[in-house]
Design a protein around this motif. Sequence first.
Motif, mmCIF file in Angstrom:
data_model
loop_
_atom_site.group_PDB
_atom_site.id
_atom_site.type_symbol
_atom_site.label_atom_id
_atom_site.label_comp_id
_atom_site.label_asym_id
_atom_site.label_seq_id
_atom_site.Cartn_x
_atom_site.Cartn_y
_atom_site.Cartn_z
ATOM 1 N N HIS A 79 0.674 -1.003 0.149
ATOM 2 C CA HIS A 79 0.105 0.138 -0.011
ATOM 3 C C HIS A 79 0.573 1.722 0.064
ATOM 4 O O HIS A 79 2.550 1.551 0.053
ATOM 5 C CB HIS A 79 -0.715 -0.186 0.747
ATOM 6 C CG HIS A 79 -1.657 -1.120 0.890
ATOM 7 N ND1 HIS A 79 -2.587 -1.106 0.685
ATOM 8 C CD2 HIS A 79 -1.586 -2.380 2.164
ATOM 9 C CE1 HIS A 79 -3.725 -2.567 0.589
ATOM 10 N NE2 HIS A 79 -3.080 -2.652 2.169
ATOM 11 N N ILE A 81 -0.007 5.690 0.483
ATOM 12 C CA ILE A 81 -1.202 6.235 0.569
ATOM 13 C C ILE A 81 -1.014 8.585 0.648
ATOM 14 O O ILE A 81 0.684 8.029 0.968
ATOM 15 C CB ILE A 81 -2.030 6.453 2.154
ATOM 16 C CG1 ILE A 81 -1.072 6.865 3.221
ATOM 17 C CG2 ILE A 81 -2.530 5.019 2.007
ATOM 18 C CD1 ILE A 81 -2.158 7.028 4.200
ATOM 19 N N VAL A 92 -7.247 11.261 3.436
ATOM 20 C CA VAL A 92 -6.068 11.349 1.871
ATOM 21 C C VAL A 92 -6.702 11.254 0.479
ATOM 22 O O VAL A 92 -7.913 11.211 0.220
ATOM 23 C CB VAL A 92 -6.469 9.260 2.222
ATOM 24 C CG1 VAL A 92 -5.698 9.004 0.788
ATOM 25 C CG2 VAL A 92 -5.882 8.567 3.202
ATOM 26 N N ALA A 95 -4.425 6.575 -3.164
ATOM 27 C CA ALA A 95 -4.495 5.603 -2.529
ATOM 28 C C ALA A 95 -4.111 4.344 -3.474
ATOM 29 O O ALA A 95 -5.315 4.176 -4.207
ATOM 30 C CB ALA A 95 -5.479 4.896 -1.780
ATOM 31 N N MET A 116 -8.350 8.293 6.927
ATOM 32 C CA MET A 116 -7.469 7.441 7.412
ATOM 33 C C MET A 116 -8.260 6.336 7.899
ATOM 34 O O MET A 116 -8.923 7.050 8.583
ATOM 35 C CB MET A 116 -5.939 7.772 7.855
ATOM 36 C CG MET A 116 -4.895 8.947 6.524
ATOM 37 S SD MET A 116 -3.479 8.950 8.069
ATOM 38 C CE MET A 116 -2.644 10.198 7.133
ATOM 39 N N GLU A 120 -3.719 2.330 8.536
ATOM 40 C CA GLU A 120 -3.025 3.966 7.393
ATOM 41 C C GLU A 120 -2.641 4.847 8.336
ATOM 42 O O GLU A 120 -1.738 5.427 7.979
ATOM 43 C CB GLU A 120 -3.716 4.579 6.272
ATOM 44 C CG GLU A 120 -3.937 3.740 5.162
ATOM 45 C CD GLU A 120 -5.546 3.865 4.323
ATOM 46 O OE1 GLU A 120 -5.777 3.777 2.936
ATOM 47 O OE2 GLU A 120 -5.634 5.111 4.888
#
Length: 274
Positions: A79, A81, A92, A95, A116, A120
Motif C-alpha cells: 500500500h 497513501i 487521504v 491510495a 485515514m 493507515e
Amino acid sequence: MTQSKTILSLILAAFFSLSAFSQTKIQVTPKIIQQVAYEGITLFQLEKLVQSSADYIWDNADMRNLKGYVAFKENSVFHCIYWNGAYDNLEVIHAFSTSDPEDDTLLRVSNQRREMNPTEQKYYDMKMQALTYIRGDAEMFNAPNGLRLNIHFIRGNDRIKGFVLPYTIQDSLIPLGNDFIINFTKGGELIDYEAIHTDFQEVDVSKMRPDSEGMFKTVQSLTKSEVPHISQTEICNLLLYSPYHNVHEHYVVSDQYVSIFNLKNRSLTIVANP
C-alpha cells in the motif's frame, strides 16, 4: 573466474584492506539470511510502488496538493497513501495498492478523498515519529554527499521495522550503508533504533567494467559495523539503482563473513570469512 576463486580473492583482499577493528562474533543462521533477503527485496518493492504511484500522480493529478506519503505491506498487499492537511485534519487524497509492485498492470488506484483508516493512521503516526526522531539527531542520522534519507516499514513477527536508507536522484550512483532500523511495536509505538552499517560507500556504475565472463562484480568492505553482513537496505538499493541486474553480483566483506548477492536470481549467500 569461479565463485569459489572469487570469494577466496576477496577474502585475501579483505585481510589487507580491513582495519584492525574487531567485531563481536555474530552467528548468521539460514533463517537470518532468508530474513535479510526477504526484507531487502520487500524494501525494493515498496520503493517501486512509491515510484509508480508518484508517476501516476505526476501524470494525472497535482503534486502541490500533497503533504506526504507512506508505504507499507500488510497481509501480502503493498500500500501507498498520499495525504493532505495537518494532523487534526488529515485526508487521504490518493491510495494505491498492489500484490506485485513490479507489475504495473496490477496497480489499483483510488482518488477518492477520505479519512485515514486505522491501519493507515498507524503507519502515518509511525512515519511522523520516525521523522521527528531523525530530525532530533541530525548528527547521527546524517545523509552524506547531499543524499536524502527515506523510510519504509516492514511488519515482523514481534514488531514493525522502519528502515531508514539513503537514496539519490543521480542515475550513476548506488548508495550503500549509512542505514538504520527504527523499531516499533505492532501497535505503532516507537521502541528504539539500531544502526546497521555506519560505513557509507557509493558504487559509480559508470566505472563498472565486466569481467571475462561478462559479469559485473562489485565489492563493499565493512570495517566499523555491528552487522557483519550485507544489509536489507543495500539489497534494496542494488536492485533499485544497478542497471546490470542480469549480470551483477555484489560482495560485502567483513572480518567475519563474505556476503554474495546475485541480482538476477535475487539470491543471498553468506559464508564465513576464516
